[in-house]
Design a protein around this motif. Structure first.
Motif, PDB file in Angstrom:
ATOM      1  N   ASN A   2       3.212   2.848 -23.875  1.00 45.24           N
ATOM      2  CA  ASN A   2       3.152   2.210 -22.570  1.00 45.24           C
ATOM      3  C   ASN A   2       3.261   0.695 -22.723  1.00 45.24           C
ATOM      4  N   ASN A   3       4.028   0.078 -21.819  1.00 43.40           N
ATOM      5  CA  ASN A   3       4.193  -1.372 -21.823  1.00 43.40           C
ATOM      6  C   ASN A   3       3.595  -1.948 -20.558  1.00 43.40           C
ATOM      7  N   ASP A   4       3.148  -3.184 -20.646  1.00 44.51           N
ATOM      8  CA  ASP A   4       2.653  -3.863 -19.453  1.00 44.51           C
ATOM      9  C   ASP A   4       3.809  -4.253 -18.537  1.00 44.51           C
ATOM     10  N   VAL A   5       4.902  -4.728 -19.143  1.00 46.79           N
ATOM     11  CA  VAL A   5       6.015  -5.272 -18.368  1.00 46.79           C
ATOM     12  C   VAL A   5       7.351  -4.807 -18.928  1.00 46.79           C
ATOM     13  N   TYR A   6       8.249  -4.390 -18.047  1.00 50.18           N
ATOM     14  CA  TYR A   6       9.644  -4.133 -18.404  1.00 50.18           C
ATOM     15  C   TYR A   6      10.470  -5.280 -17.823  1.00 50.18           C
ATOM     16  N   ILE A   7      11.285  -5.937 -18.651  1.00 48.43           N
ATOM     17  CA  ILE A   7      12.098  -7.068 -18.198  1.00 48.43           C
ATOM     18  C   ILE A   7      13.538  -6.614 -17.991  1.00 48.43           C
ATOM     19  N   CYS A   8      14.005  -6.714 -16.770  1.00 48.96           N
ATOM     20  CA  CYS A   8      15.374  -6.339 -16.407  1.00 48.96           C
ATOM     21  C   CYS A   8      16.186  -7.624 -16.219  1.00 48.96           C
ATOM     22  N   ILE A  29       0.493 -10.110 -23.091  1.00 55.71           N
ATOM     23  CA  ILE A  29       1.076  -9.149 -22.151  1.00 55.71           C
ATOM     24  C   ILE A  29       2.195  -8.426 -22.892  1.00 55.71           C
ATOM     25  N   ASP A  30       2.057  -7.127 -23.076  1.00 54.30           N
ATOM     26  CA  ASP A  30       3.050  -6.352 -23.820  1.00 54.30           C
ATOM     27  C   ASP A  30       4.307  -6.176 -22.983  1.00 54.30           C
ATOM     28  N   ALA A  31       5.387  -6.832 -23.401  1.00 57.42           N
ATOM     29  CA  ALA A  31       6.641  -6.784 -22.658  1.00 57.42           C
ATOM     30  C   ALA A  31       7.705  -6.019 -23.444  1.00 57.42           C
ATOM     31  N   TRP A  32       8.677  -5.470 -22.709  1.00 57.15           N
ATOM     32  CA  TRP A  32       9.799  -4.745 -23.322  1.00 57.15           C
ATOM     33  C   TRP A  32      11.086  -5.339 -22.796  1.00 57.15           C
ATOM     34  N   ILE A  33      12.001  -5.654 -23.720  1.00 57.16           N
ATOM     35  CA  ILE A  33      13.292  -6.217 -23.335  1.00 57.16           C
ATOM     36  C   ILE A  33      14.365  -5.623 -24.233  1.00 57.16           C
ATOM     37  N   LYS A  34      15.509  -5.314 -23.654  1.00 59.04           N
ATOM     38  CA  LYS A  34      16.568  -4.608 -24.403  1.00 59.04           C
ATOM     39  C   LYS A  34      17.018  -5.368 -25.640  1.00 59.04           C
ATOM     40  N   ILE A  51      10.985   2.328 -18.546  1.00 59.22           N
ATOM     41  CA  ILE A  51      10.673   1.867 -17.183  1.00 59.22           C
ATOM     42  C   ILE A  51       9.532   2.699 -16.595  1.00 59.22           C
ATOM     43  N   GLU A  52       9.632   4.026 -16.763  1.00 63.62           N
ATOM     44  CA  GLU A  52       8.603   4.925 -16.216  1.00 63.62           C
ATOM     45  C   GLU A  52       7.239   4.680 -16.851  1.00 63.62           C
ATOM     46  N   ASP A  53       7.230   4.246 -18.114  1.00 64.65           N
ATOM     47  CA  ASP A  53       5.970   4.027 -18.829  1.00 64.65           C
ATOM     48  C   ASP A  53       5.440   2.603 -18.690  1.00 64.65           C
ATOM     49  N   SER A  54       6.129   1.769 -17.920  1.00 71.00           N
ATOM     50  CA  SER A  54       5.696   0.384 -17.751  1.00 71.00           C
ATOM     51  C   SER A  54       4.847   0.232 -16.493  1.00 71.00           C
ATOM     52  N   LYS A  55       3.907  -0.699 -16.534  1.00 73.98           N
ATOM     53  CA  LYS A  55       3.016  -0.929 -15.400  1.00 73.98           C
ATOM     54  C   LYS A  55       3.633  -1.872 -14.375  1.00 73.98           C
ATOM     55  N   CYS A  56       4.568  -2.701 -14.820  1.00 74.23           N
ATOM     56  CA  CYS A  56       5.170  -3.706 -13.949  1.00 74.23           C
ATOM     57  C   CYS A  56       6.632  -3.885 -14.322  1.00 74.23           C
ATOM     58  N   PHE A  57       7.491  -4.074 -13.318  1.00 73.17           N
ATOM     59  CA  PHE A  57       8.932  -4.262 -13.519  1.00 73.17           C
ATOM     60  C   PHE A  57       9.276  -5.687 -13.096  1.00 73.17           C
ATOM     61  N   ASN A 128      -2.260  -9.290 -13.541  1.00 74.24           N
ATOM     62  CA  ASN A 128      -3.126  -8.593 -12.587  1.00 74.24           C
ATOM     63  C   ASN A 128      -2.668  -7.156 -12.386  1.00 74.24           C
ATOM     64  N   ILE A 129      -1.349  -6.980 -12.266  1.00 74.45           N
ATOM     65  CA  ILE A 129      -0.793  -5.634 -12.090  1.00 74.45           C
ATOM     66  C   ILE A 129      -1.071  -4.785 -13.322  1.00 74.45           C
ATOM     67  N   ALA A 130      -0.965  -5.403 -14.509  1.00 74.69           N
ATOM     68  CA  ALA A 130      -1.162  -4.674 -15.767  1.00 74.69           C
ATOM     69  C   ALA A 130      -2.637  -4.430 -16.075  1.00 74.69           C
ATOM     70  N   GLY A 131      -3.521  -4.996 -15.259  1.00 76.02           N
ATOM     71  CA  GLY A 131      -4.953  -4.822 -15.500  1.00 76.02           C
ATOM     72  C   GLY A 131      -5.491  -5.727 -16.591  1.00 76.02           C
TER      73      GLY A 131
END
Length: 293
Positions: A2-8, A29-34, A51-57, A128-131
């Motif tokens: 699970n990631n806190d943030v997915y960066i599109c 903040i654990d972020a994911w970027i391609k 994306i489905e496993d991320s808390k924030c997009f 805040n969204i990611a808790g």
């Protein structure tokens, strides 16, 4: 994982997007970027799963990402899964038609006029969204340099602007100043007295979250409303900041100043301020939310 943030983002905005990624990571903040987390061996399905496993997009929006197919697809996946979306507009481009419906009720932030302050707001909102709420956000100067290249609000030379003003308009402004501004104590734009205020805050329970929609009204909105900033702060009864929105005044549509979604119903009051790009205050308001007893 699970990631806190997915960066599109669009590939042409890679430098800015990776700077934002690094800012998230340096603030835990654990972020994911391609560009960093996906290899050529990974399938497209991986993006859907992440994306489905991320808390924030977080959508890095610009003229490059406007109506780009995979940007629209990724954003639609997040929207359909009820994942909170934060839009970070880096060049002032208007939202394209293919994304307009999806992003109409989402939080839109801008990287200008003050990139540091806007990035702090982005990180705080995402945390805040990611808790993982943050009081202080660390932003390295090397990242701010990236945003200095793309600020769309370059001001005209003061003398050139003065030359463009016709004598009749100057006369009207002088009359407005003496007969409207001085008696009421209000500030003014070139189009007259510009003010906004909150008329209502709607709170709706959407299951696990509470959606706050701030309604308002404006007076004498100027044609260049993109050059004015609306600041909305959602605070609890102890004046603790729970969420903050900074957006340009042209985002005021259908009577809605802004909205956010929180996992609690602790908002006691909403503070609102309207300023120009130099921080000059045109109007401010405070709205206390009445809760059922």
């Amino acid at each position: 994982m699970n990631n806190d943030v997915y960066i599109c983002y669009d590939e042409r905005d890679k430098e800015v997007s990776e700077a934002i990624y690094n800012i998230f990571e340096e603030n835990n903040i654990d972020a994911w970027i391609k560009s960093k987390d996906m290899s050529s061996k990974d399938s497209v399905d991986k993006i859907i799963n992440v994306i489905e496993d991320s808390k924030c997009f977080v959508l890095i929006y610009s003229k490059n990402s406007m109506d780009t197919n995979y940007i629209v697809t990724e954003t639609d996946i997040a929207f359909s899964r009820n994942i909170p979306i934060l839009v970070f507009n880096i060049d002032g481009s208007k939202i394209g038609r293919n994304l307009e419906f999806i992003l109409e009720t989402q939080t839109i932030l801008y990287s200008f006029p003050n990139p540091k302050r806007q990035l702090e707001t982005l990180v705080k909102n995402a945390s805040n969204i990611a808790g993982k709420p943050l009081d202080d956000v660390k932003i390295g100067s090397r990242y701010l340099k990236v945003f200095g290249k793309i600020n769309p609000n370059k001001k005209e030379d003061t003398f050139k602007k003065f030359i463009k003003i016709a004598i009749p308009i100057v006369v009207v402004l002088i009359l407005v100043y003496f007969f409207v501004i001085i008696p009421t104590g209000q500030h003014t734009t070139e189009d007259g007295v510009f003010a906004m205020n909150i008329t209502d805050v709607d709170v709706s329970d959407s299951g696990n979250n509470y959606k706050y929609t701030v309604h308002g009204q404006s007076y004498n909105s100027p044609a260049d409303s993109v050059n004015y900033i609306m600041n909305i702060k959602f605070l609890d009864k102890n004046d603790k900041l729970l969420f903050e929105i900074n957006s340009t005044a042209d985002e005021f549509k259908s009577g809605v100043i802004g909205s956010c979604e929180l996992d609690n119903n602790n908002v006691d009051h909403v503070d609102f301020k309207l300023t120009d790009l130099n921080g000059k205050v045109f109007s401010q308001d405070k709205y206390i939310i009445e809760k059922e007893k």
